[in-house]
Design a protein around this motif. Structure first.
Motif, PDB file in Angstrom:
ATOM      1  N   UNK A 129      84.604  35.695 -32.376  1.00  0.00           N
ATOM      2  CA  UNK A 129      85.447  36.869 -32.132  1.00  0.00           C
ATOM      3  C   UNK A 129      85.611  37.697 -33.401  1.00  0.00           C
ATOM      4  N   UNK A 130      85.792  37.057 -34.534  1.00  0.00           N
ATOM      5  CA  UNK A 130      85.981  37.787 -35.794  1.00  0.00           C
ATOM      6  C   UNK A 130      84.766  38.672 -36.101  1.00  0.00           C
ATOM      7  N   UNK A 131      83.568  38.131 -35.944  1.00  0.00           N
ATOM      8  CA  UNK A 131      82.352  38.916 -36.174  1.00  0.00           C
ATOM      9  C   UNK A 131      82.271  40.060 -35.176  1.00  0.00           C
ATOM     10  N   UNK A 132      82.592  39.793 -33.922  1.00  0.00           N
ATOM     11  CA  UNK A 132      82.554  40.827 -32.886  1.00  0.00           C
ATOM     12  C   UNK A 132      83.514  41.967 -33.221  1.00  0.00           C
ATOM     13  N   UNK A 133      84.708  41.638 -33.667  1.00  0.00           N
ATOM     14  CA  UNK A 133      85.682  42.667 -34.026  1.00  0.00           C
ATOM     15  C   UNK A 133      85.215  43.492 -35.224  1.00  0.00           C
ATOM     16  N   UNK A 134      84.525  42.854 -36.170  1.00  0.00           N
ATOM     17  CA  UNK A 134      83.969  43.580 -37.321  1.00  0.00           C
ATOM     18  C   UNK A 134      82.898  44.563 -36.868  1.00  0.00           C
ATOM     19  N   UNK A 135      82.083  44.148 -35.914  1.00  0.00           N
ATOM     20  CA  UNK A 135      81.036  45.029 -35.389  1.00  0.00           C
ATOM     21  C   UNK A 135      81.675  46.249 -34.729  1.00  0.00           C
ATOM     22  N   UNK A 136      82.661  46.025 -33.877  1.00  0.00           N
ATOM     23  CA  UNK A 136      83.329  47.139 -33.193  1.00  0.00           C
ATOM     24  C   UNK A 136      83.931  48.105 -34.206  1.00  0.00           C
ATOM     25  N   UNK A 137      84.569  47.575 -35.229  1.00  0.00           N
ATOM     26  CA  UNK A 137      85.200  48.421 -36.247  1.00  0.00           C
ATOM     27  C   UNK A 137      84.177  49.221 -37.053  1.00  0.00           C
ATOM     28  N   UNK A 138      82.960  48.699 -37.169  1.00  0.00           N
ATOM     29  CA  UNK A 138      81.949  49.335 -38.008  1.00  0.00           C
ATOM     30  C   UNK A 138      81.167  50.444 -37.308  1.00  0.00           C
ATOM     31  N   UNK A 139      81.273  50.537 -35.993  1.00  0.00           N
ATOM     32  CA  UNK A 139      80.462  51.511 -35.251  1.00  0.00           C
ATOM     33  C   UNK A 139      81.273  52.776 -34.985  1.00  0.00           C
ATOM     34  N   UNK A 140      80.740  53.890 -35.478  1.00  0.00           N
ATOM     35  CA  UNK A 140      81.395  55.183 -35.243  1.00  0.00           C
ATOM     36  C   UNK A 140      81.373  55.502 -33.752  1.00  0.00           C
ATOM     37  N   UNK A 141      82.433  56.098 -33.268  1.00  0.00           N
ATOM     38  CA  UNK A 141      82.552  56.515 -31.862  1.00  0.00           C
ATOM     39  C   UNK A 141      82.559  55.351 -30.879  1.00  0.00           C
ATOM     40  N   UNK A 142      82.932  54.156 -31.355  1.00  0.00           N
ATOM     41  CA  UNK A 142      83.113  53.001 -30.484  1.00  0.00           C
ATOM     42  C   UNK A 142      84.558  52.565 -30.621  1.00  0.00           C
ATOM     43  N   UNK A 143      85.310  52.701 -29.544  1.00  0.00           N
ATOM     44  CA  UNK A 143      86.738  52.398 -29.565  1.00  0.00           C
ATOM     45  C   UNK A 143      87.006  51.005 -29.018  1.00  0.00           C
ATOM     46  N   UNK A 144      87.798  50.225 -29.751  1.00  0.00           N
ATOM     47  CA  UNK A 144      88.226  48.914 -29.257  1.00  0.00           C
ATOM     48  C   UNK A 144      89.090  49.139 -28.025  1.00  0.00           C
ATOM     49  N   UNK A 145      88.857  48.337 -26.995  1.00  0.00           N
ATOM     50  CA  UNK A 145      89.578  48.513 -25.732  1.00  0.00           C
ATOM     51  C   UNK A 145      89.908  47.157 -25.123  1.00  0.00           C
ATOM     52  N   UNK A 146      90.678  47.197 -24.091  1.00  0.00           N
ATOM     53  CA  UNK A 146      91.028  46.030 -23.270  1.00  0.00           C
ATOM     54  C   UNK A 146      90.583  46.338 -21.850  1.00  0.00           C
ATOM     55  N   UNK A 147      90.625  45.338 -20.982  1.00  0.00           N
ATOM     56  CA  UNK A 147      90.307  45.581 -19.576  1.00  0.00           C
ATOM     57  C   UNK A 147      91.543  46.166 -18.893  1.00  0.00           C
ATOM     58  N   UNK A 148      91.904  47.348 -19.317  1.00  0.00           N
ATOM     59  CA  UNK A 148      93.023  48.043 -18.706  1.00  0.00           C
ATOM     60  C   UNK A 148      92.488  49.019 -17.648  1.00  0.00           C
TER      61      UNK A 148
END
Length: 95
Positions: free
Chosen positions: A56-75
């Motif tokens: 999960x930690x690596x996955x969160x780092x990837x999301x944070x590093x990509x421009x125009x990619x917003x962290x989201x939830x299944x909302x």
């Protein structure tokens, strides 16, 4: 150094998805146990993709590093943005 390569590979894959499916795209990080973490990508066009990473930690780092990619939830907003077409449904039915 191995973690850096995994992050770089995830960033390349997620960036390519954003480039192909529009800005902004969304990313939901899911823990998949011993297998690691899955980043489910939802493009601005409603397409779905994923990237599997070691944790999960690596996955969160990837999301944070990509421009125009917003962290989201299944909302509601994220699930309504997803457009699953007949091709995807056929593919999932074969599994």
């Amino acid at each position: 150094m191995a973690e850096d390569k995994k992050i770089a590979g995830g960033v390349r894959a997620a960036s390519a998805f954003v480039a192909a499916h529009g800005k902004p795209s969304r990313a939901v990080v899911e823990n998949i146990g011993r297998a690691g973490a899955r980043v489910v990508l939802v493009g601005a066009d409603g397409a779905m993709g994923d990237v599997v990473l070691p944790d999960v930690e690596t996955a969160e780092k990837v999301v944070a590093a990509v421009a125009d990619l917003d962290a989201a939830e299944w909302d509601r907003e994220t699930t309504e943005a997803l457009k699953i077409g007949p091709e995807h449904r056929r593919k999932m039915a074969r599994r």
